[in-house]
Scaffold this active site. Structure first.
Site, PDB file in Angstrom:
ATOM      1  N   ASP A 122      -8.267   3.791   1.131  1.00 22.78           N
ATOM      2  CA  ASP A 122      -7.327   4.166   2.184  1.00 22.78           C
ATOM      3  C   ASP A 122      -8.107   4.696   3.392  1.00 22.78           C
ATOM      4  O   ASP A 122      -8.762   5.724   3.295  1.00 22.78           O
ATOM      5  CB  ASP A 122      -6.375   5.235   1.658  1.00 22.78           C
ATOM      6  CG  ASP A 122      -5.258   5.576   2.627  1.00 22.78           C
ATOM      7  OD1 ASP A 122      -5.271   5.063   3.772  1.00 22.78           O
ATOM      8  OD2 ASP A 122      -4.369   6.351   2.240  1.00 22.78           O
ATOM      9  N   CYS A 127       0.864  -1.178   0.000  1.00 28.07           N
ATOM     10  CA  CYS A 127       0.000   0.000   0.000  1.00 28.07           C
ATOM     11  C   CYS A 127       0.907   1.237   0.000  1.00 28.07           C
ATOM     12  O   CYS A 127       2.066   1.135  -0.382  1.00 28.07           O
ATOM     13  CB  CYS A 127      -1.001  -0.024   1.154  1.00 28.07           C
ATOM     14  SG  CYS A 127      -0.299   0.251   2.797  1.00 28.07           S
ATOM     15  N   CYS A 167      -1.367   0.742   7.265  1.00 29.04           N
ATOM     16  CA  CYS A 167      -2.808   0.487   7.367  1.00 29.04           C
ATOM     17  C   CYS A 167      -3.209  -0.755   6.574  1.00 29.04           C
ATOM     18  O   CYS A 167      -3.363  -1.838   7.128  1.00 29.04           O
ATOM     19  CB  CYS A 167      -3.618   1.680   6.858  1.00 29.04           C
ATOM     20  SG  CYS A 167      -3.410   3.192   7.799  1.00 29.04           S
ATOM     21  N   ARG A 168      -3.378  -0.567   5.277  1.00 26.22           N
ATOM     22  CA  ARG A 168      -3.942  -1.632   4.442  1.00 26.22           C
ATOM     23  C   ARG A 168      -3.022  -2.827   4.261  1.00 26.22           C
ATOM     24  O   ARG A 168      -3.455  -3.976   4.422  1.00 26.22           O
ATOM     25  CB  ARG A 168      -4.327  -1.062   3.068  1.00 26.22           C
ATOM     26  CG  ARG A 168      -5.479  -0.090   3.141  1.00 26.22           C
ATOM     27  CD  ARG A 168      -5.743   0.591   1.824  1.00 26.22           C
ATOM     28  NE  ARG A 168      -4.733   1.634   1.595  1.00 26.22           N
ATOM     29  CZ  ARG A 168      -4.693   2.397   0.518  1.00 26.22           C
ATOM     30  NH1 ARG A 168      -5.564   2.218  -0.463  1.00 26.22           N
ATOM     31  NH2 ARG A 168      -3.772   3.323   0.397  1.00 26.22           N
ATOM     32  N   SER A 169      -1.773  -2.605   3.895  1.00 22.55           N
ATOM     33  CA  SER A 169      -0.902  -3.759   3.612  1.00 22.55           C
ATOM     34  C   SER A 169      -0.562  -4.564   4.861  1.00 22.55           C
ATOM     35  O   SER A 169      -0.560  -5.803   4.785  1.00 22.55           O
ATOM     36  CB  SER A 169       0.349  -3.346   2.833  1.00 22.55           C
ATOM     37  OG  SER A 169       1.108  -2.374   3.514  1.00 22.55           O
ATOM     38  N   ASN A 223       2.491   1.563   4.314  1.00 22.03           N
ATOM     39  CA  ASN A 223       2.725   0.284   4.996  1.00 22.03           C
ATOM     40  C   ASN A 223       2.401   0.351   6.486  1.00 22.03           C
ATOM     41  O   ASN A 223       3.067  -0.246   7.305  1.00 22.03           O
ATOM     42  CB  ASN A 223       4.158  -0.196   4.761  1.00 22.03           C
ATOM     43  CG  ASN A 223       4.400  -1.645   5.165  1.00 22.03           C
ATOM     44  OD1 ASN A 223       5.461  -1.960   5.670  1.00 22.03           O
ATOM     45  ND2 ASN A 223       3.454  -2.528   4.947  1.00 22.03           N
TER      46      ASN A 223
END
Length: 167
Positions: free
Chosen positions: A131, A8, A13-15, A11
């Site tokens: 995001d 993401c 939140c999402r990933s 690095n």
């Protein structure tokens, strides 16, 4: 070892969320001795930081373990990765631009391409995991739902690839 890296922006939140969820699926499937899962960001702003506290809270509430330190994705990593999973189309484009060869670029996929509910025919933005960073906890919960929805399809693809690579 088959290696998967989720990517993401920062690095945090999402990933890392995708990394934790997918690692749990890999372990549950008994593939943890053959599949390595990690994550990175397209930028290095948060290198060395842990996951966002909201990511941690949502993961813990759902029963997922995480132990994360942010890092920036490097083009040299393509040599050791079998699959690079982008969390949105912006990351997909950044990673393709970074790929040193067409073969490396061919190993990049969007996470939601493994979610049957987000399949072909959807607009490109519909394939993104939004995001959540600048929003509320609800955005992190939605992120988890989208990651969980794509994980079984991704696991099936990885399981097939692992079988093909096993002598």
């Amino acid at each position: 070892m088959y290696r998967v890296c989720f990517v993401c922006t920062g690095n945090i939140c999402r990933s890392p969320m995708a990394e934790s969820v997918f690692r749990a699926h890999v372990t549950e499937a008994g593939l943890d001795d053959r599949v390595e899962v990690d994550s990175a960001g397209t930028g290095g702003w948060h290198e060395g930081d842990g996951a966002d506290r909201r990511t941690v809270a949502v993961l813990e509430a759902a029963g997922y373990a995480q132990d994360h330190r942010a890092r920036q994705f490097r083009a040299s990593w393509f040599d050791r990765l079998d699959l690079v999973i982008a969390l949105d189309t912006g990351h997909l484009n950044d990673l393709r631009a970074l790929a040193p060869t067409p073969e490396a670029a061919a190993r990049i996929r969007l996470l939601r391409s493994y979610d049957p509910a987000a399949g072909p025919g959807h607009l490109p933005d519909a394939m993104d995991v939004p995001d959540p960073y600048y929003g509320s906890l609800d955005g992190f919960e939605e992120c988890l739902e989208l990651v969980e929805a794509a994980s079984p399809g991704l696991l099936d693809a990885v399981r097939t690839a692992v079988k093909e690579h096993t002598p």
